[in-house]
Design a protein around this motif. Structure first.
Motif, PDB file in Angstrom:
ATOM      1  N   LYS A  95      -4.601  -1.084  -0.765  1.00 19.87           N
ATOM      2  CA  LYS A  95      -3.636  -1.925  -1.480  1.00 19.87           C
ATOM      3  C   LYS A  95      -3.605  -1.652  -2.982  1.00 19.87           C
ATOM      4  N   TYR A  96      -4.349  -0.625  -3.438  1.00 22.73           N
ATOM      5  CA  TYR A  96      -4.359  -0.280  -4.863  1.00 22.73           C
ATOM      6  C   TYR A  96      -3.677   1.060  -5.092  1.00 22.73           C
ATOM      7  N   GLN A  97      -2.956   1.140  -6.199  1.00 20.84           N
ATOM      8  CA  GLN A  97      -2.315   2.374  -6.628  1.00 20.84           C
ATOM      9  C   GLN A  97      -2.648   2.602  -8.093  1.00 20.84           C
ATOM     10  N   ALA A  98      -2.635   3.870  -8.492  1.00 16.70           N
ATOM     11  CA  ALA A  98      -2.860   4.206  -9.895  1.00 16.70           C
ATOM     12  C   ALA A  98      -1.809   5.206 -10.336  1.00 16.70           C
ATOM     13  N   THR A  99      -1.388   5.083 -11.589  1.00 18.74           N
ATOM     14  CA  THR A  99      -0.549   6.103 -12.211  1.00 18.74           C
ATOM     15  C   THR A  99      -1.323   6.655 -13.394  1.00 18.74           C
ATOM     16  N   ILE A 100      -1.313   7.974 -13.509  1.00 21.67           N
ATOM     17  CA  ILE A 100      -1.971   8.666 -14.619  1.00 21.67           C
ATOM     18  C   ILE A 100      -0.890   9.484 -15.308  1.00 21.67           C
ATOM     19  N   SER A 101      -0.558   9.092 -16.526  1.00 20.07           N
ATOM     20  CA  SER A 101       0.528   9.734 -17.263  1.00 20.07           C
ATOM     21  C   SER A 101      -0.027  10.408 -18.515  1.00 20.07           C
ATOM     22  N   LEU A 102       0.353  11.667 -18.718  1.00 19.38           N
ATOM     23  CA  LEU A 102      -0.007  12.368 -19.951  1.00 19.38           C
ATOM     24  C   LEU A 102       1.236  13.044 -20.489  1.00 19.38           C
TER      25      LEU A 102
ATOM     26  N   GLY B 138       0.801  -1.216   0.000  1.00 18.10           N
ATOM     27  CA  GLY B 138       0.000   0.000   0.000  1.00 18.10           C
ATOM     28  C   GLY B 138       0.833   1.265   0.000  1.00 18.10           C
ATOM     29  N   SER B 139       2.132   1.139  -0.203  1.00 15.33           N
ATOM     30  CA  SER B 139       3.046   2.274  -0.144  1.00 15.33           C
ATOM     31  C   SER B 139       3.701   2.508  -1.498  1.00 15.33           C
ATOM     32  N   PHE B 140       4.002   3.773  -1.802  1.00 20.28           N
ATOM     33  CA  PHE B 140       4.699   4.095  -3.043  1.00 20.28           C
ATOM     34  C   PHE B 140       6.144   3.603  -3.024  1.00 20.28           C
ATOM     35  N   SER B 141       6.628   3.155  -1.865  1.00 22.57           N
ATOM     36  CA  SER B 141       7.996   2.643  -1.796  1.00 22.57           C
ATOM     37  C   SER B 141       8.156   1.356  -2.597  1.00 22.57           C
ATOM     38  N   SER B 142       7.021   0.745  -3.007  1.00 23.80           N
ATOM     39  CA  SER B 142       7.070  -0.452  -3.849  1.00 23.80           C
ATOM     40  C   SER B 142       6.966  -0.105  -5.332  1.00 23.80           C
ATOM     41  N   ASN B 143       6.805   1.175  -5.653  1.00 21.32           N
ATOM     42  CA  ASN B 143       6.577   1.605  -7.034  1.00 21.32           C
ATOM     43  C   ASN B 143       7.878   2.168  -7.613  1.00 21.32           C
ATOM     44  N   SER B 144       8.487   1.434  -8.543  1.00 18.42           N
ATOM     45  CA  SER B 144       9.789   1.833  -9.073  1.00 18.42           C
ATOM     46  C   SER B 144       9.725   3.152  -9.842  1.00 18.42           C
ATOM     47  N   ALA B 145       8.617   3.415 -10.533  1.00 21.40           N
ATOM     48  CA  ALA B 145       8.481   4.686 -11.269  1.00 21.40           C
ATOM     49  C   ALA B 145       8.464   5.865 -10.291  1.00 21.40           C
ATOM     50  N   TYR B 146       7.790   5.698  -9.180  1.00 18.57           N
ATOM     51  CA  TYR B 146       7.727   6.747  -8.159  1.00 18.57           C
ATOM     52  C   TYR B 146       9.107   6.949  -7.528  1.00 18.57           C
TER      53      TYR B 146
END
Length: 196
Positions: free
Chosen positions: A163-170, A112-120
């Motif tokens: 436990k869900y994350q979203a990325t919105i890229s433009l 549930g943390s951005f620490s698991s998101n490599s792009a972040y």
């Protein structure tokens, strides 16, 4: 005779080390290419003072994890197969003189943390390239990273809900300026609602 055996053993050890290195490199490359790619497209600037107005009429998407609006000027693009932890993906483009690409991905992340998101993490580690800001959406905050190394529009928003994350890229460019791109990005964020 012993020298021949030592030489053979050394050759086998070298071959085994080379094989192990190859497997490690192949595993790393597979992990890198199976993650979502983020980047920019550099296109030549075109001067066009008579750019037609674009339609910003909202289209609502109601998915199993979220709902959001996007402007109807964007065309739906086919998605590639989902690879866990990605549980939903939406891709849209607008092609005129230049191209816009809107990509939305939803992940199931146990921490549930951005620490698991490599792009972040990559963007956090490179503040000289990515300017960070926050935007309040309803009762939650979105972390927005703007790529300052490009002249075009390039923003990526990170949202979380348990436990869900979203990325919105433009990303994109428009001879009329960035107002329509920013309005598109804002429309998606402003209308975003989690359904989980």
């Amino acid at each position: 005779m012993k020298r021949v055996q030592k030489g053979g053993v050394i050759k086998k050890l070298i071959a085994l080390c080379c094989l192990l290195c190859f497997v490690l490199v192949a595993t790393y490359v597979y992990r890198v290419i199976s993650k979502p790619a983020f980047g920019t497209i550099a296109l030549p600037k075109v001067s066009n003072s008579s750019t037609p107005a674009v339609s910003m009429k909202p289209v609502t998407i109601m998915g199993p994890y979220q709902s959001f609006d996007y402007p109807d000027l964007l065309a739906v693009e086919p998605n590639s197969p989902l690879v866990y932890p990605v549980v939903a993906m939406y891709n849209y483009t607008y092609r005129d003189v230049q191209t816009w690409d809107l990509a939305i991905e939803i992940y199931k992340i146990s921490s549930g943390s951005f620490s698991s998101n490599s792009a972040y993490l990559y963007r956090k580690e490179h503040p000289q390239i990515f300017a960070e800001s926050q935007k309040i959406i309803g009762d939650q905050s979105a972390d927005i990273m703007t790529d300052t190394s490009v002249g075009d529009f390039s923003k990526l928003a990170f949202l979380s809900n348990g436990k869900y994350q979203a990325t919105i890229s433009l990303i994109g460019d428009d001879p009329a300026g960035t107002a329509n791109l920013q309005n598109t990005f804002d429309m998606v964020l402003r209308t975003w609602k989690w359904r989980t």
